[in-house]
Design a protein around this motif. Structure first.
Motif, PDB file in Angstrom:
ATOM      1  N   LEU A 260       0.830  -1.209   0.000  1.00 68.16           N
ATOM      2  CA  LEU A 260       0.000   0.000   0.000  1.00 68.16           C
ATOM      3  C   LEU A 260       0.865   1.261   0.000  1.00 68.16           C
ATOM      4  O   LEU A 260       0.556   2.227  -0.705  1.00 68.16           O
ATOM      5  N   LEU A 261       1.950   1.260   0.772  1.00 69.24           N
ATOM      6  CA  LEU A 261       2.854   2.413   0.738  1.00 69.24           C
ATOM      7  C   LEU A 261       3.471   2.574  -0.648  1.00 69.24           C
ATOM      8  O   LEU A 261       3.622   3.693  -1.142  1.00 69.24           O
ATOM      9  N   GLY A 262       3.814   1.464  -1.279  1.00 74.04           N
ATOM     10  CA  GLY A 262       4.366   1.511  -2.634  1.00 74.04           C
ATOM     11  C   GLY A 262       3.371   2.067  -3.636  1.00 74.04           C
ATOM     12  O   GLY A 262       3.725   2.863  -4.505  1.00 74.04           O
ATOM     13  N   ILE A 263       2.119   1.648  -3.527  1.00 73.79           N
ATOM     14  CA  ILE A 263       1.075   2.165  -4.426  1.00 73.79           C
ATOM     15  C   ILE A 263       0.904   3.667  -4.224  1.00 73.79           C
ATOM     16  O   ILE A 263       0.834   4.427  -5.197  1.00 73.79           O
ATOM     17  N   LEU A 264       0.845   4.109  -2.971  1.00 74.66           N
ATOM     18  CA  LEU A 264       0.711   5.545  -2.700  1.00 74.66           C
ATOM     19  C   LEU A 264       1.915   6.320  -3.230  1.00 74.66           C
ATOM     20  O   LEU A 264       1.759   7.408  -3.805  1.00 74.66           O
ATOM     21  N   ALA A 265       3.115   5.775  -3.064  1.00 76.48           N
ATOM     22  CA  ALA A 265       4.317   6.436  -3.586  1.00 76.48           C
ATOM     23  C   ALA A 265       4.289   6.489  -5.112  1.00 76.48           C
ATOM     24  O   ALA A 265       4.656   7.504  -5.710  1.00 76.48           O
ATOM     25  N   LEU A 266       3.837   5.420  -5.734  1.00 82.95           N
ATOM     26  CA  LEU A 266       3.746   5.390  -7.195  1.00 82.95           C
ATOM     27  C   LEU A 266       2.738   6.417  -7.707  1.00 82.95           C
ATOM     28  O   LEU A 266       3.005   7.127  -8.688  1.00 82.95           O
TER      29      LEU A 266
ATOM     30  N   VAL B  72      -5.703   8.579  -3.807  1.00 85.21           N
ATOM     31  CA  VAL B  72      -4.948   8.739  -2.559  1.00 85.21           C
ATOM     32  C   VAL B  72      -5.871   8.534  -1.359  1.00 85.21           C
ATOM     33  O   VAL B  72      -5.503   7.866  -0.384  1.00 85.21           O
ATOM     34  N   ALA B  73      -7.080   9.078  -1.422  1.00 80.30           N
ATOM     35  CA  ALA B  73      -8.028   8.888  -0.323  1.00 80.30           C
ATOM     36  C   ALA B  73      -8.366   7.409  -0.156  1.00 80.30           C
ATOM     37  O   ALA B  73      -8.370   6.883   0.968  1.00 80.30           O
ATOM     38  N   TYR B  74      -8.619   6.716  -1.265  1.00 82.16           N
ATOM     39  CA  TYR B  74      -8.973   5.304  -1.193  1.00 82.16           C
ATOM     40  C   TYR B  74      -7.830   4.462  -0.640  1.00 82.16           C
ATOM     41  O   TYR B  74      -8.027   3.659   0.287  1.00 82.16           O
ATOM     42  N   PHE B  75      -6.620   4.629  -1.177  1.00 76.55           N
ATOM     43  CA  PHE B  75      -5.507   3.807  -0.723  1.00 76.55           C
ATOM     44  C   PHE B  75      -5.044   4.205   0.680  1.00 76.55           C
ATOM     45  O   PHE B  75      -4.519   3.365   1.410  1.00 76.55           O
ATOM     46  N   SER B  76      -5.254   5.433   1.077  1.00 79.39           N
ATOM     47  CA  SER B  76      -4.985   5.816   2.464  1.00 79.39           C
ATOM     48  C   SER B  76      -5.955   5.104   3.399  1.00 79.39           C
ATOM     49  O   SER B  76      -5.564   4.593   4.451  1.00 79.39           O
ATOM     50  N   TRP B  77      -7.207   5.063   3.021  1.00 76.96           N
ATOM     51  CA  TRP B  77      -8.200   4.334   3.808  1.00 76.96           C
ATOM     52  C   TRP B  77      -7.822   2.860   3.890  1.00 76.96           C
ATOM     53  O   TRP B  77      -7.856   2.259   4.972  1.00 76.96           O
ATOM     54  N   ARG B  78      -7.438   2.264   2.761  1.00 76.62           N
ATOM     55  CA  ARG B  78      -7.022   0.852   2.758  1.00 76.62           C
ATOM     56  C   ARG B  78      -5.827   0.652   3.678  1.00 76.62           C
ATOM     57  O   ARG B  78      -5.737  -0.352   4.383  1.00 76.62           O
TER      58      ARG B  78
ATOM     59  N   ALA C 119       4.413   9.751  -7.358  1.00 81.93           N
ATOM     60  CA  ALA C 119       5.502   9.938  -8.315  1.00 81.93           C
ATOM     61  C   ALA C 119       4.975  10.193  -9.728  1.00 81.93           C
ATOM     62  O   ALA C 119       5.430  11.110 -10.416  1.00 81.93           O
ATOM     63  N   VAL C 120       4.017   9.389 -10.151  1.00 84.15           N
ATOM     64  CA  VAL C 120       3.470   9.544 -11.507  1.00 84.15           C
ATOM     65  C   VAL C 120       2.730  10.869 -11.648  1.00 84.15           C
ATOM     66  O   VAL C 120       2.944  11.613 -12.613  1.00 84.15           O
ATOM     67  N   SER C 121       1.873  11.191 -10.674  1.00 85.78           N
ATOM     68  CA  SER C 121       1.124  12.448 -10.777  1.00 85.78           C
ATOM     69  C   SER C 121       2.066  13.644 -10.658  1.00 85.78           C
ATOM     70  O   SER C 121       1.887  14.645 -11.359  1.00 85.78           O
ATOM     71  N   GLY C 122       3.081  13.554  -9.809  1.00 80.12           N
ATOM     72  CA  GLY C 122       4.058  14.637  -9.692  1.00 80.12           C
ATOM     73  C   GLY C 122       4.850  14.827 -10.968  1.00 80.12           C
ATOM     74  O   GLY C 122       5.103  15.952 -11.400  1.00 80.12           O
ATOM     75  N   PHE C 123       5.252  13.713 -11.596  1.00 77.36           N
ATOM     76  CA  PHE C 123       5.997  13.805 -12.853  1.00 77.36           C
ATOM     77  C   PHE C 123       5.143  14.425 -13.948  1.00 77.36           C
ATOM     78  O   PHE C 123       5.585  15.343 -14.651  1.00 77.36           O
TER      79      PHE C 123
ATOM     80  N   VAL D  45      -6.339  15.586 -11.469  1.00 71.27           N
ATOM     81  CA  VAL D  45      -6.207  16.007 -10.067  1.00 71.27           C
ATOM     82  C   VAL D  45      -7.298  15.357  -9.222  1.00 71.27           C
ATOM     83  O   VAL D  45      -7.031  14.836  -8.129  1.00 71.27           O
ATOM     84  N   VAL D  46      -8.529  15.350  -9.718  1.00 68.02           N
ATOM     85  CA  VAL D  46      -9.639  14.728  -8.993  1.00 68.02           C
ATOM     86  C   VAL D  46      -9.390  13.223  -8.856  1.00 68.02           C
ATOM     87  O   VAL D  46      -9.574  12.647  -7.773  1.00 68.02           O
ATOM     88  N   LEU D  47      -8.936  12.581  -9.927  1.00 70.49           N
ATOM     89  CA  LEU D  47      -8.658  11.153  -9.885  1.00 70.49           C
ATOM     90  C   LEU D  47      -7.561  10.827  -8.872  1.00 70.49           C
ATOM     91  O   LEU D  47      -7.703   9.891  -8.072  1.00 70.49           O
ATOM     92  N   VAL D  48      -6.490  11.600  -8.870  1.00 68.70           N
ATOM     93  CA  VAL D  48      -5.398  11.374  -7.920  1.00 68.70           C
ATOM     94  C   VAL D  48      -5.907  11.566  -6.489  1.00 68.70           C
ATOM     95  O   VAL D  48      -5.584  10.766  -5.595  1.00 68.70           O
ATOM     96  N   ALA D  49      -6.706  12.589  -6.249  1.00 64.60           N
ATOM     97  CA  ALA D  49      -7.245  12.817  -4.905  1.00 64.60           C
ATOM     98  C   ALA D  49      -8.097  11.627  -4.461  1.00 64.60           C
ATOM     99  O   ALA D  49      -7.994  11.172  -3.311  1.00 64.60           O
ATOM    100  N   ILE D  50      -8.908  11.096  -5.352  1.00 60.90           N
ATOM    101  CA  ILE D  50      -9.749   9.938  -5.026  1.00 60.90           C
ATOM    102  C   ILE D  50      -8.884   8.707  -4.756  1.00 60.90           C
ATOM    103  O   ILE D  50      -9.111   7.975  -3.782  1.00 60.90           O
TER     104      ILE D  50
END
Length: 142
Positions: free
Chosen positions: A20-26, A68-74, A29-33, A61-66
């Motif tokens: 899960l940390l790897g998914i959040l980091a990915l 991040v919220a989902y994987f943070s909850w997970r 990274a992708v959205s930042g790039f 931006v909306v997709l990334v926010a969703i």
């Protein structure tokens, strides 16, 4: 030697934790790039992004926010009580830095004693403080 049930469950929990940390980091990274590339391209070319590209960026931006919220909850439903407590303490301390620093700086600005509050500086201070608080709790529990 065969692993016990507890060891197997612990290994599975750690694997989910790091996955899960790897998914959040990915995601970050992708959205930042992509965001950095689009902003850099816009600044280098001296032109604005097209309306359709701006719409796609807003949807991104909306997709990334969703995501991040989902994987943070997970993440929070996956971790154990100790990890949850460490995260909550770090988050609470970071929130307090933001909640104290912004109004104080804004009041000083309104009194003419400080420049206008810098949102990114305050956000960065809160995130760094939260990370340090989390790290200190982790270090102390070793």
């Amino acid at each position: 030697m065969e692993r016990s049930e507890g060891e197997r469950l612990h290994a599975e929990r750690r694997k989910r934790f790091w996955s899960l940390l790897g998914i959040l980091a990915l995601i970050g990274a992708v959205s930042g790039f992509i965001g950095g590339f689009m902003i850099g391209h816009e600044e280098a070319s001296g032109t604005s992004l097209s309306p359709s590209l701006m719409t796609a960026a807003a949807a991104g931006v909306v997709l990334v926010a969703i995501l991040v919220a989902y994987f943070s909850w997970r993440f929070f439903v996956t971790v154990d009580e100790v990890e949850l407590a460490d995260n909550l303490w770090g988050s609470l301390i970071g929130f307090y830095v933001y909640a104290i620093l912004f109004p104080a700086w804004y009041a000083m600005f309104k009194l003419g004693k400080a420049p206008e509050p810098d949102d990114w500086l305050i956000f960065g201070a809160a995130m760094i403080t939260a990370t340090v608080a989390y790290g200190v709790r982790k270090w102390r529990s070793r």
